[in-house]
Enzyme design. Structure first.
Site, PDB file in Angstrom:
ATOM      1  N   GLN A  96       0.815  -1.210   0.000  1.00 56.09           N
ATOM      2  CA  GLN A  96       0.000   0.000   0.000  1.00 56.09           C
ATOM      3  C   GLN A  96       0.845   1.254   0.000  1.00 56.09           C
ATOM      4  OE1 GLN A  96      -1.394   0.811   4.441  1.00 56.09           O
ATOM      5  NE2 GLN A  96      -1.743  -1.362   3.917  1.00 56.09           N
ATOM      6  N   HIS A  98       0.083   5.733   0.929  1.00 53.05           N
ATOM      7  CA  HIS A  98      -0.851   6.766   1.358  1.00 53.05           C
ATOM      8  C   HIS A  98      -0.576   8.033   0.554  1.00 53.05           C
ATOM      9  CE1 HIS A  98      -1.714   3.959   4.482  1.00 53.05           C
ATOM     10  NE2 HIS A  98      -0.546   4.115   5.069  1.00 53.05           N
ATOM     11  N   GLU A 133       2.962   8.406   8.507  1.00 53.95           N
ATOM     12  CA  GLU A 133       2.787   7.674   9.757  1.00 53.95           C
ATOM     13  C   GLU A 133       4.125   7.247  10.341  1.00 53.95           C
ATOM     14  OE1 GLU A 133       0.192   4.732   8.046  1.00 53.95           O
ATOM     15  OE2 GLU A 133       1.789   3.240   7.937  1.00 53.95           O
ATOM     16  N   HIS A 262       4.778   0.486   1.215  1.00 51.82           N
ATOM     17  CA  HIS A 262       5.143  -0.299   2.385  1.00 51.82           C
ATOM     18  C   HIS A 262       4.146  -1.430   2.603  1.00 51.82           C
ATOM     19  CE1 HIS A 262       2.230   2.668   3.846  1.00 51.82           C
ATOM     20  NE2 HIS A 262       1.996   1.887   4.888  1.00 51.82           N
ATOM     21  N   ARG A 281      -4.291   0.486  -2.256  1.00 51.24           N
ATOM     22  CA  ARG A 281      -3.729  -0.865  -2.244  1.00 51.24           C
ATOM     23  C   ARG A 281      -3.477  -1.357  -3.663  1.00 51.24           C
ATOM     24  NH1 ARG A 281      -8.159  -0.572   1.016  1.00 51.24           N
ATOM     25  NH2 ARG A 281      -7.758  -0.650   3.268  1.00 51.24           N
TER      26      ARG A 281
END
Length: 397
Positions: A96, A98, A133, A262, A281
């Site tokens: 995936q 972001h 994140e 990642h 994804r």
């Protein structure tokens, strides 16, 4: 200060034991993949408010000036800018990425205009925010993050006879740069060129055979073996050879920027991120996949994983600063009865991982034991902690 409850997410890849055991709560039959402590509208945490039980998003909306403070409101509007989680993958998560904030805003508005419900399974963008994140390991934590150097990736395919291995090595060798990485990664995942399950499985078997015969790259080959068992025939199995492996020991942290490809493989950790649920994804999942959108968001420049070392605050607190404005994470280990100041300001979220800790502000105090969480409004001012235990804090830099 307001007592806060975590919102459980029972994704299939999660462990049913790790988070309940960490917090001393009862195990259930379903996995507890993540436990959210935040105000994201998809799963806001229940909280004890002045008028009874509500949720954190509603509490903040009732008085954003007091809960968030002027500085946070000026930078982020009337919303909590971060989301704190516990995460416990027992099997590999999806491959995936972001999005950056501009792409998230564009995608959210586009899907809204198309009439796709925000909670629909085929929705990519559930909000208008980016999602950088940081994960802090509480137990050994395995992941894949970012691209290897293209020359090293090409070496992993050397000596393998499978047609897919030869094709990928040729794509990488043609341009030992981000362009070559883009070409190989796109070839694996783009629906127009995506290899067949048979071709993927043939290359995976070669990697497994190489591992059994004394591989010079045992970590890469064992990751292929792991993923091939979990997601047979998925091109993401082979894409793992393009990515950096990451092993975190307890107390070590990894930062994943927006655009960074990642996949978390196993472990237990604390995760903090911008308040978003936008996940694009491309494989290793049974959930919605939008490969073209993911490929458009990826940063293809090869770089080592970003490991974030903590800075020590007043002896007892380790602070993990991320290169973003949305959040920072600290962990305070209290081993005596002294009063220790806590870093940070603005809206803070606290989680006690062990022992018993009393937190005091300028106007209030609250005692937290293992598994307890709390939200502290900006208006409460600076905090201190006393007791014996481990206290996690999320706040805004």
């Amino acid at each position: 200060m307001h007592r806060l409850e975590g919102t459980s997410r029972s994704y299939a890849w999660g462990s049913p034991r790790a988070i309940p055991d960490l917090l001393g709560s009862a195990r259930g039959s379903s996995p507890v993949a993540e436990l959210w402590f935040g105000a994201h509208l998809s799963a806001p945490s229940p909280v004890a408010g002045p008028l009874g039980c509500t949720d954190l998003a509603s509490l903040i909306a009732s008085d954003p000036a007091a809960t968030l403070g002027d500085d946070v409101r000026a930078r982020f509007g009337d919303a909590l800018p971060y989301l704190l989680k516990l995460i416990a993958p027992e099997r590999p998560l999806s491959l995936q990425v972001h999005p950056h904030v501009a792409r998230a805003r564009e995608g959210f508005d586009r899907e809204d205009a198309a009439g796709i419900p925000v909670d629909a399974d085929n929705r990519n963008y559930r909000d208008r925010n980016h999602k950088p994140e940081l994960v802090l390991a509480l137990a050994p934590f395995e992941a894949l993050c970012g691209f290897r150097a293209p020359r090293r990736a090409a070496e992993l395919f050397a000596g393998l006879s499978a047609p897919l291995a030869k094709k990928l090595r040729a794509l990488l060798a043609a341009e030992l740069s981000a362009s070559g990485v883009r070409a190989a990664f796109t070839f694996l995942l783009d629906p127009a060129t995506r290899p067949s399950e048979r071709d993927v499985e043939a290359l995976a078997r070669e990697c497994e055979a190489r591992l059994a015969s004394g591989s010079t790259s045992p970590r890469a080959d064992s990751t292929v073996e792991l993923l091939a068992k979990a997601y047979p025939g998925d091109p993401g199995v082979i894409a793992s050879l393009l990515l950096n492996p990451v092993s975190l020991q307890p107390g070590e942290a990894l930062f994943v920027p927006a655009g960074g490809v990642h996949a978390y493989l196993s472990g237990l950790g604390i995760e903090i991120m911008a308040s978003s649920d936008n996940v694009l994804r491309a494989g290793l999942t049974s959930k919605h996949v939008d490969t073209p959108e993911l490929l458009a968001c990826v940063d293809y420049v090869a770089a080592p994983p970003i490991r974030t070392a903590p800075e020590v605050f007043h002896g007892a607190t380790r602070v993990f600063y991320a290169p973003v404005d949305d959040f920072e994470l600290s962990v305070t280990d209290l081993t005596d009865e002294d009063v220790h100041p806590l870093p940070g300001r603005g809206p803070r979220t606290l989680l006690c991982l062990a022992g018993e800790v009393t937190v005091r502000s300028q106007v209030d105090s609250l005692t937290l034991t293992r598994g307890d969480a709390a939200f502290v409004a900006a208006a409460e001012g600076m905090l201190s902690a006393q007791g014996r235990g481990v206290l996690v804090q999320a706040d805004v830099p």
